[in-house]
Write a protein that holds these residues in place. Structure first.
Motif, PDB file in Angstrom:
ATOM      1  N   ALA A   1      -0.672 -58.322 -28.859  1.00  0.00           N
ATOM      2  CA  ALA A   1       0.404 -58.959 -28.017  1.00  0.00           C
ATOM      3  C   ALA A   1       0.807 -57.864 -26.890  1.00  0.00           C
ATOM      4  O   ALA A   1       1.035 -58.163 -25.733  1.00  0.00           O
ATOM      5  N   GLU A   2       0.736 -56.603 -27.139  1.00  0.00           N
ATOM      6  CA  GLU A   2       1.289 -55.585 -26.147  1.00  0.00           C
ATOM      7  C   GLU A   2      -0.090 -55.483 -25.030  1.00  0.00           C
ATOM      8  O   GLU A   2       0.516 -55.466 -23.673  1.00  0.00           O
ATOM      9  N   ALA A   3      -1.253 -55.628 -25.217  1.00  0.00           N
ATOM     10  CA  ALA A   3      -2.107 -55.598 -24.524  1.00  0.00           C
ATOM     11  C   ALA A   3      -2.203 -56.700 -23.507  1.00  0.00           C
ATOM     12  O   ALA A   3      -2.165 -56.774 -22.245  1.00  0.00           O
ATOM     13  N   PHE A   4      -1.740 -58.071 -23.999  1.00  0.00           N
ATOM     14  CA  PHE A   4      -1.468 -59.231 -23.258  1.00  0.00           C
ATOM     15  C   PHE A   4      -0.157 -58.945 -22.229  1.00  0.00           C
ATOM     16  O   PHE A   4      -0.347 -59.328 -21.285  1.00  0.00           O
ATOM     17  N   LEU A   5       0.694 -58.651 -22.846  1.00  0.00           N
ATOM     18  CA  LEU A   5       2.054 -58.507 -22.226  1.00  0.00           C
ATOM     19  C   LEU A   5       2.009 -57.299 -21.168  1.00  0.00           C
ATOM     20  O   LEU A   5       2.604 -57.732 -19.896  1.00  0.00           O
ATOM     21  N   ASN A   6       1.523 -56.278 -21.435  1.00  0.00           N
ATOM     22  CA  ASN A   6       1.351 -55.208 -20.468  1.00  0.00           C
ATOM     23  C   ASN A   6       0.105 -55.344 -19.451  1.00  0.00           C
ATOM     24  O   ASN A   6      -0.005 -54.441 -18.748  1.00  0.00           O
ATOM     25  N   ASN A   7      -0.496 -56.303 -19.703  1.00  0.00           N
ATOM     26  CA  ASN A   7      -1.953 -56.429 -18.905  1.00  0.00           C
ATOM     27  C   ASN A   7      -2.722 -55.338 -18.833  1.00  0.00           C
ATOM     28  O   ASN A   7      -3.371 -54.776 -17.801  1.00  0.00           O
TER      29      ASN A   7
END
Length: 137
Positions: free
Chosen positions: A64-70
């Motif tokens: 989720a963090e990878a997705f949200l922070n691109n």
């Protein structure tokens, strides 16, 4: 009258004899000795399950963090982050093929947990959703 006297003495002696107390304490000691190791194994198994659940939850959070922070995460980044979420005496190894893309897509790989006792748990990280599954081999 003698029968009445012995009945009165029995009422005065109500309680447990020393022999009865010693037998009960011995039985409790034997029960504790027999059940001690199995209770220790049960506690270790519960701790291991808790660590595995924590690693699985952190994998989802990393995705989720990878997705949200691109931001993409390499296997080294994932291992560093997972290391921070396991007990200090535990060890974790992440396969170098594991990669989290900035879109949240996971390439898959393998994660291995090592307990202080030397026991190990291997998990395959599924491609796409980063779910942990027990390794087949």
């Amino acid at each position: 009258m003698i029968g009445g006297l012995s009945h009165a003495l029995c009422r005065l002696r109500a309680g447990y004899s020393l022999l009865e107390v010693i037998v009960v304490v011995a039985i409790l000691g034997i029960a504790a000795t027999v059940s001690g190791p199995s209770i220790g194994r049960m506690i270790s198994a519960q701790q291991a399950q808790q660590v595995v659940r924590g690693v699985a939850a952190e994998m989802g959070a990393l995705r989720a963090e990878a997705f949200l922070n691109n931001t993409a995460l390499s296997a080294d980044d994932v291992q560093t982050r997972l290391d921070a979420h396991i007990p200090p005496d535990w060890r974790i190894e992440v396969d170098e093929t594991l990669y989290l893309a900035s879109s949240g897509y996971c390439t898959g790989g393998r994660v291995v947990l090592f307990a202080p006792s030397g026991r190990r748990w291997a998990f395959d990280v599924s491609e796409g959703d980063c779910a942990l599954r027990s390794a087949t081999s």
